[in-house]
Design an enzyme around this catalytic site. Structure first.
Site, short mmCIF file in Angstrom:
data_model
loop_
_atom_site.label_atom_id
_atom_site.label_comp_id
_atom_site.label_asym_id
_atom_site.label_seq_id
_atom_site.Cartn_x
_atom_site.Cartn_y
_atom_site.Cartn_z
N GLU A 46 -18.28 -4.88 -46.43
CA GLU A 46 -16.88 -5.20 -46.71
C GLU A 46 -15.98 -3.97 -46.76
O GLU A 46 -14.75 -4.09 -46.76
CB GLU A 46 -16.78 -5.97 -48.03
CG GLU A 46 -17.36 -7.38 -47.92
CD GLU A 46 -17.40 -8.11 -49.26
OE1 GLU A 46 -17.22 -7.45 -50.30
OE2 GLU A 46 -17.58 -9.34 -49.25
N GLU A 73 -40.91 -5.13 -50.08
CA GLU A 73 -40.45 -4.28 -51.19
C GLU A 73 -41.58 -3.45 -51.80
O GLU A 73 -41.33 -2.57 -52.63
CB GLU A 73 -39.79 -5.12 -52.28
CG GLU A 73 -40.73 -6.02 -53.05
CD GLU A 73 -40.02 -6.73 -54.20
OE1 GLU A 73 -40.47 -6.55 -55.34
OE2 GLU A 73 -39.02 -7.43 -53.95
#
Length: 272
Positions: free
Chosen positions: A80, A111
């Site tokens: 953004e 992960e």
């Protein structure tokens, strides 16, 4: 296994027996705990952002690394920044364990690789003006810890956001930010309060940084990208309010110059 606040039992039980109204109210009561937890961390956030801004003014970049919800929130915040503030896509970079495919669908065991976080950063040729923020509610995600550790060893500025205390991630980072929001409403579901805290802290970091870098004028995002009609209309309003000209003139200036800042500055130069 060490005690973990984010894995502790919820304060609420027998959730399946409660009405919709009760569930919504109880979730809301838990969410109220997020803002005080962040407020306690503002001094830490301030010190980190001051260091971050110094580096970014010299051309440094900001990397977010995370897994699951934490990784997705980092990617969202990073994505953004270009349309909001008009900077390049390589200024704030969000990395998620398992790659971009993991944004939509979990990648098993991604992960758990302690080396992969730094490997992912290496793809961008990092230097000592860059900054890495590790995001992990648990504070024990190997992908994130390994990435932050190696970044620090290589001279990068490091911070982290976690919702547990005394974590390996906080130990690895120079600037640990630890909003302790307590057990989740649904036990262990850190997409809830912990995720909300992460999102708010990320907003604080990038928005404050972009303002410090001159990407906001007054209270307006004058460098935003004109990627849709709504933003063109917003930019037009900014220009007509600033220059006291009509809407048609303002829109023409905006489309001619491609940004609110350039339109206003160019118009003022012609009138000076």
């Amino acid at each position: 296994m060490t005690n973990s606040i984010t894995e502790s039992d919820s304060f609420h039980n027998n959730l399946e027996t409660k009405s919709v109204s009760e569930l919504l109210q109880l979730i809301h009561e838990e969410d109220k705990k997020v803002l005080p937890a962040i407020e306690k961390e503002i001094p830490k956030i301030k010190e980190f952002v001051k260091e971050l801004v110094m580096r970014m003014k010299q051309g440094g970049r900001l990397f977010y690394i995370g897994a699951g919800t934490s990784g997705r929130l980092g990617v969202v915040d990073a994505s953004e920044i270009p349309p909001t503030f008009g900077v390049g896509h390589g200024v704030v970079i969000g990395l998620i364990a398992g790659g971009d495919g993991a944004i939509r669908k979990a990648v098993e065991h991604a992960e758990d690789d302690e080396d992969q976080g730094w490997k992912d950063i290496l793809n961008y040729n990092p230097n000592n003006l860059d900054t890495v923020v590790g995001i992990a509610a648990s504070g024990r995600t190997p992908y994130v810890i390994g990435g932050v550790k190696k970044a620090r060893e290589n001279g990068l500025l490091t911070g982290c956001i976690t919702s547990n205390i005394n974590t390996k991630l906080a130990e690895a980072a120079e600037y640990p930010i630890e909003p302790i929001v307590g057990p989740e409403f649904v036990t262990g579901s850190t997409r809830m309060k912990s995720g909300t805290a992460q999102k708010l802290v990320l907003n604080m970091i990038t928005t404050t940084t972009m303002i410090q870098l001159g990407r906001v004028r007054g209270n307006k995002m004058v460098d935003m990208q004109l990627t849709n009609q709504k933003l063109i209309e917003r930019g037009t309003r900014m220009i007509l309010n600033e220059l006291q000209i009509n809407s048609e003139q303002a829109k023409s200036l905006l489309l001619l110059h491609g940004s609110v800042r350039e339109a206003i500055d160019s118009y003022k130069k012609t009138k000076s």
